[in-house]
Design a protein around this motif. Structure first.
Motif, PDB file in Angstrom:
ATOM      1  N   PHE A 121      -0.069  93.708 -28.664  1.00 52.64           N
ATOM      2  CA  PHE A 121       0.979  94.205 -27.950  1.00 52.64           C
ATOM      3  C   PHE A 121       1.513  93.107 -26.783  1.00 52.64           C
ATOM      4  O   PHE A 121       0.453  92.412 -26.392  1.00 52.64           O
ATOM      5  N   ASP A 122       2.599  93.296 -26.255  1.00 48.64           N
ATOM      6  CA  ASP A 122       3.061  92.296 -25.095  1.00 48.64           C
ATOM      7  C   ASP A 122       2.397  93.030 -23.715  1.00 48.64           C
ATOM      8  O   ASP A 122       2.486  92.215 -22.801  1.00 48.64           O
ATOM      9  N   GLY A 123       2.066  94.148 -23.640  1.00 49.43           N
ATOM     10  CA  GLY A 123       1.900  94.762 -22.252  1.00 49.43           C
ATOM     11  C   GLY A 123       1.145  96.141 -22.442  1.00 49.43           C
ATOM     12  O   GLY A 123       1.172  96.679 -23.646  1.00 49.43           O
ATOM     13  N   LEU A 124       0.549  96.497 -21.282  1.00 46.95           N
ATOM     14  CA  LEU A 124      -0.320  97.966 -21.605  1.00 46.95           C
ATOM     15  C   LEU A 124      -0.018  98.925 -20.628  1.00 46.95           C
ATOM     16  O   LEU A 124       0.139  98.500 -19.158  1.00 46.95           O
ATOM     17  N   LEU A 125       0.438 100.123 -20.992  1.00 44.89           N
ATOM     18  CA  LEU A 125       0.378 101.088 -20.008  1.00 44.89           C
ATOM     19  C   LEU A 125      -0.771 102.150 -20.112  1.00 44.89           C
ATOM     20  O   LEU A 125      -1.458 102.171 -21.005  1.00 44.89           O
ATOM     21  N   VAL A 126      -1.298 102.420 -19.007  1.00 45.37           N
ATOM     22  CA  VAL A 126      -2.675 102.902 -18.872  1.00 45.37           C
ATOM     23  C   VAL A 126      -2.632 104.520 -18.120  1.00 45.37           C
ATOM     24  O   VAL A 126      -1.988 104.379 -16.997  1.00 45.37           O
ATOM     25  N   ILE A 127      -3.319 105.511 -18.671  1.00 45.46           N
ATOM     26  CA  ILE A 127      -3.259 106.797 -17.974  1.00 45.46           C
ATOM     27  C   ILE A 127      -4.874 106.995 -17.698  1.00 45.46           C
ATOM     28  O   ILE A 127      -5.598 107.149 -18.791  1.00 45.46           O
ATOM     29  N   GLU A 128      -5.019 107.018 -16.309  1.00 44.89           N
ATOM     30  CA  GLU A 128      -6.526 107.446 -15.754  1.00 44.89           C
ATOM     31  C   GLU A 128      -7.681 106.931 -16.795  1.00 44.89           C
ATOM     32  O   GLU A 128      -8.166 107.665 -17.348  1.00 44.89           O
ATOM     33  N   ILE A 136      -9.748  96.508 -17.224  1.00 45.10           N
ATOM     34  CA  ILE A 136      -8.285  96.336 -17.144  1.00 45.10           C
ATOM     35  C   ILE A 136      -7.725  95.472 -16.129  1.00 45.10           C
ATOM     36  O   ILE A 136      -6.722  94.872 -16.349  1.00 45.10           O
ATOM     37  N   THR A 137      -8.213  95.455 -14.835  1.00 41.26           N
ATOM     38  CA  THR A 137      -7.839  94.808 -13.789  1.00 41.26           C
ATOM     39  C   THR A 137      -7.906  93.297 -14.201  1.00 41.26           C
ATOM     40  O   THR A 137      -7.088  92.396 -13.935  1.00 41.26           O
ATOM     41  N   GLU A 138      -8.918  92.959 -14.833  1.00 38.54           N
ATOM     42  CA  GLU A 138      -9.517  91.714 -15.298  1.00 38.54           C
ATOM     43  C   GLU A 138      -8.361  91.102 -16.242  1.00 38.54           C
ATOM     44  O   GLU A 138      -7.828  89.888 -16.423  1.00 38.54           O
ATOM     45  N   LEU A 139      -7.959  92.121 -17.226  1.00 43.98           N
ATOM     46  CA  LEU A 139      -6.985  91.742 -18.370  1.00 43.98           C
ATOM     47  C   LEU A 139      -5.490  91.339 -17.458  1.00 43.98           C
ATOM     48  O   LEU A 139      -5.024  90.391 -17.849  1.00 43.98           O
ATOM     49  N   HIS A 140      -5.337  92.218 -16.363  1.00 45.46           N
ATOM     50  CA  HIS A 140      -4.207  91.924 -15.845  1.00 45.46           C
ATOM     51  C   HIS A 140      -4.299  90.547 -15.175  1.00 45.46           C
ATOM     52  O   HIS A 140      -3.087  89.991 -15.188  1.00 45.46           O
ATOM     53  N   GLU A 141      -5.169  90.417 -14.462  1.00 50.13           N
ATOM     54  CA  GLU A 141      -5.303  89.116 -13.581  1.00 50.13           C
ATOM     55  C   GLU A 141      -5.157  87.994 -14.748  1.00 50.13           C
ATOM     56  O   GLU A 141      -4.981  86.608 -14.169  1.00 50.13           O
ATOM     57  N   ALA A 142      -5.557  88.095 -15.945  1.00 48.85           N
ATOM     58  CA  ALA A 142      -5.675  86.843 -16.765  1.00 48.85           C
ATOM     59  C   ALA A 142      -4.071  86.782 -17.375  1.00 48.85           C
ATOM     60  O   ALA A 142      -4.067  85.796 -18.132  1.00 48.85           O
ATOM     61  N   GLY A 143      -3.275  87.616 -17.014  1.00 50.14           N
ATOM     62  CA  GLY A 143      -1.711  87.604 -17.455  1.00 50.14           C
ATOM     63  C   GLY A 143      -1.304  88.302 -18.552  1.00 50.14           C
ATOM     64  O   GLY A 143      -0.148  88.640 -18.674  1.00 50.14           O
ATOM     65  N   LEU A 144      -2.232  89.474 -18.552  1.00 49.15           N
ATOM     66  CA  LEU A 144      -1.700  90.558 -19.389  1.00 49.15           C
ATOM     67  C   LEU A 144      -0.686  91.702 -18.630  1.00 49.15           C
ATOM     68  O   LEU A 144      -1.459  92.423 -17.719  1.00 49.15           O
ATOM     69  N   PRO A 145       0.614  91.931 -18.838  1.00 50.19           N
ATOM     70  CA  PRO A 145       1.128  92.919 -17.780  1.00 50.19           C
ATOM     71  C   PRO A 145       0.429  94.222 -18.140  1.00 50.19           C
ATOM     72  O   PRO A 145       0.391  94.942 -19.385  1.00 50.19           O
ATOM     73  N   VAL A 146       0.255  94.804 -17.011  1.00 46.62           N
ATOM     74  CA  VAL A 146      -0.290  96.231 -17.097  1.00 46.62           C
ATOM     75  C   VAL A 146       0.424  97.240 -16.184  1.00 46.62           C
ATOM     76  O   VAL A 146       0.682  96.544 -15.111  1.00 46.62           O
ATOM     77  N   VAL A 147       0.752  98.451 -16.485  1.00 47.17           N
ATOM     78  CA  VAL A 147       1.184  99.413 -15.556  1.00 47.17           C
ATOM     79  C   VAL A 147       0.369 100.670 -15.659  1.00 47.17           C
ATOM     80  O   VAL A 147       0.019 101.146 -16.736  1.00 47.17           O
ATOM     81  N   GLU A 302       9.198 107.276 -18.115  1.00 46.79           N
ATOM     82  CA  GLU A 302      10.280 106.297 -18.316  1.00 46.79           C
ATOM     83  C   GLU A 302      10.083 105.297 -17.259  1.00 46.79           C
ATOM     84  O   GLU A 302      10.275 104.119 -17.569  1.00 46.79           O
ATOM     85  N   ALA A 303       9.896 105.751 -16.054  1.00 47.26           N
ATOM     86  CA  ALA A 303       9.727 104.640 -15.079  1.00 47.26           C
ATOM     87  C   ALA A 303       8.642 103.638 -15.325  1.00 47.26           C
ATOM     88  O   ALA A 303       8.741 102.407 -15.238  1.00 47.26           O
ATOM     89  N   ALA A 304       7.527 104.203 -15.974  1.00 44.87           N
ATOM     90  CA  ALA A 304       6.274 103.200 -16.228  1.00 44.87           C
ATOM     91  C   ALA A 304       6.884 102.367 -17.361  1.00 44.87           C
ATOM     92  O   ALA A 304       6.363 100.957 -17.353  1.00 44.87           O
ATOM     93  N   ALA A 305       7.559 102.866 -18.119  1.00 45.54           N
ATOM     94  CA  ALA A 305       7.985 101.965 -19.555  1.00 45.54           C
ATOM     95  C   ALA A 305       8.813 100.822 -18.937  1.00 45.54           C
ATOM     96  O   ALA A 305       8.884  99.662 -18.988  1.00 45.54           O
ATOM     97  N   LEU A 308       6.959  98.294 -16.706  1.00 41.14           N
ATOM     98  CA  LEU A 308       6.346  97.403 -17.672  1.00 41.14           C
ATOM     99  C   LEU A 308       7.304  96.285 -18.230  1.00 41.14           C
ATOM    100  O   LEU A 308       6.857  95.305 -18.417  1.00 41.14           O
ATOM    101  N   LEU A 309       8.178  96.877 -19.015  1.00 44.72           N
ATOM    102  CA  LEU A 309       9.218  95.892 -19.803  1.00 44.72           C
ATOM    103  C   LEU A 309       9.744  94.828 -18.650  1.00 44.72           C
ATOM    104  O   LEU A 309       9.789  93.585 -19.130  1.00 44.72           O
ATOM    105  N   ASP A 310       9.942  95.056 -17.519  1.00 47.47           N
ATOM    106  CA  ASP A 310      10.470  94.230 -16.377  1.00 47.47           C
ATOM    107  C   ASP A 310       9.440  93.213 -16.273  1.00 47.47           C
ATOM    108  O   ASP A 310       9.768  91.892 -16.267  1.00 47.47           O
ATOM    109  N   HIS A 311       8.297  93.458 -16.345  1.00 46.71           N
ATOM    110  CA  HIS A 311       7.154  92.435 -16.049  1.00 46.71           C
ATOM    111  C   HIS A 311       6.850  91.703 -17.380  1.00 46.71           C
ATOM    112  O   HIS A 311       6.504  90.493 -17.302  1.00 46.71           O
ATOM    113  N   VAL A 312       6.971  92.323 -18.462  1.00 46.54           N
ATOM    114  CA  VAL A 312       6.712  91.607 -19.834  1.00 46.54           C
ATOM    115  C   VAL A 312       7.611  90.738 -19.811  1.00 46.54           C
ATOM    116  O   VAL A 312       7.695  89.477 -20.201  1.00 46.54           O
TER     117      VAL A 312
END
Length: 340
Positions: A121-128, A136-147, A302-305, A308-312
């Motif tokens: 996948f191109d980015g990751l949405l995460v709930i709790e 997950i923070t480590e993945l984001h810091e390496a370049g994976l878009p995460v919301v 909807e806002a999260a999606a 995330l797409l904006d960041h992707v």
């Protein structure tokens, strides 16, 4: 199979596959031309060993898949509104959704790592993500878009979508005061959750501004659970706590409160008014129907999606985060028949 998960290193994968660590890194990052058989050997070794790639191993070189991953605690109905909004928003933009759950701890984390390594996948949405925020923070810091979609006041160093929990508590208090309820009982959520503290603080502060102090005897734990809340209200009555209203920190808790009041022979809302939080579908089906603070699940999804797409896509207009406001929904648990 070692199945070591986070304890397995890139060197272990290289040894199992019979290649160099550099080759494994290149497979993980998709860099350079690598023999297909070598790629298959490396991926087989990753699967057999249960290797969870570090964010550094994943790297920044990511192609596009037109897929978004979504990590949720489980497949419970509580997330249905968020997930449906996410699906609809992504489909309208030509993206698909890959669901992952966080209900098996280390094993779930290993599966997530394998999906990231495979560039699923191109980015990751995460709930709790209880217990997984570090990775997950480590993945984001390496370049994976995460919301993060969150109402528990986890404020990470990457984009999130949240709601106004403190204002939601204040809205509940103002409504109860407007209908003349001056002796509220508060049934809280889990103490460790930020949303519990925010909802309680917003509620207590509004009553304090009206000159009414809510003592500790009127604040009881409910843990977001129907049965625990039903028992807690019964115990409060047995202990002689007097109340003319209840603010429960989610709708299942409020349903437990309604059950306890019915069992005690009390009328809702004539004897005790009840307010919940979330506005889940069940809030319309309780008896009486539940007044509640609407946490806008669909709007949050909807806002999260979109965020995330904006960041992707690397949009220069991508917002850092988004707060979606709560609102009061009045139903029969506070509104007596014939009254406006």
């Amino acid at each position: 199979m070692r199945g070591g998960g986070m304890g397995v290193t890139i060197a272990d994968v290289a040894s199992r596959a019979g290649v160099s660590k550099t080759t494994v890194s290149r497979v993980l990052n998709g860099k350079g031309e690598i023999n297909e058989n070598t790629v298959l050997k490396v991926r087989k070794a990753i699967s057999e060993l249960g290797y969870v790639p570090s964010a550094g191993a994943v790297g920044l070189a990511r192609g596009t898949t037109q897929m978004i991953g979504m990590l949720v605690p489980d497949m419970a109905w509580a997330w249905a509104g968020i997930v449906q909004a996410v699906v609809e928003t992504l489909e309208a933009e030509g993206f698909g959704l890959r669901m992952l759950t966080w209900n098996r701890g280390e094993e779930s984390l290993r599966r997530l790592g394998l999906q990231v390594a495979a560039k699923s996948f191109d980015g990751l949405l995460v709930i709790e993500p209880e217990g997984a925020m570090g990775y997950i923070t480590e993945l984001h810091e390496a370049g994976l878009p995460v919301v993060l979609i969150d109402d528990r006041f986890q404020r990470p160093g990457f984009p999130y979508v949240a709601t106004t929990n403190r204002e939601g508590g204040a809205q509940a208090a103002r409504h109860l005061l407007e209908i003349g309820r001056r002796r509220p009982l508060v049934v809280t959520g889990p103490e460790a959750f930020g949303c519990t503290r925010e909802r309680l603080d917003g509620f207590v502060d509004v009553y304090a501004e009206a000159g009414i102090e809510i003592g500790q005897h009127s604040i009881i734990p409910g843990d977001f659970d129907f049965e625990r809340c039903r028992s807690a209200v019964a115990r409060a009555r047995a202990d002689g706590v007097e109340f003319d209203s209840v603010f429960a920190h989610n709708d299942p808790s409020a349903a437990g409160v309604l059950a306890a009041l019915h069992e005690a022979g009390l009328w809702v809302p004539q004897d005790v008014a009840v307010v919940g939080f979330d506005d889940l579908e069940m809030a319309s089906y309780t008896y009486p129907a539940l007044t509640t603070i609407r946490q806008p699940m669909r709007e949050m999804g909807e806002a999260a999606a979109r965020l995330l797409l904006d960041h992707v896509r690397g949009s220069p207009k991508a917002a850092p985060s988004c707060i979606v406001p709560t609102s009061l929904v009045i139903r029969g648990s506070t509104l007596q028949p014939g009254l406006n």
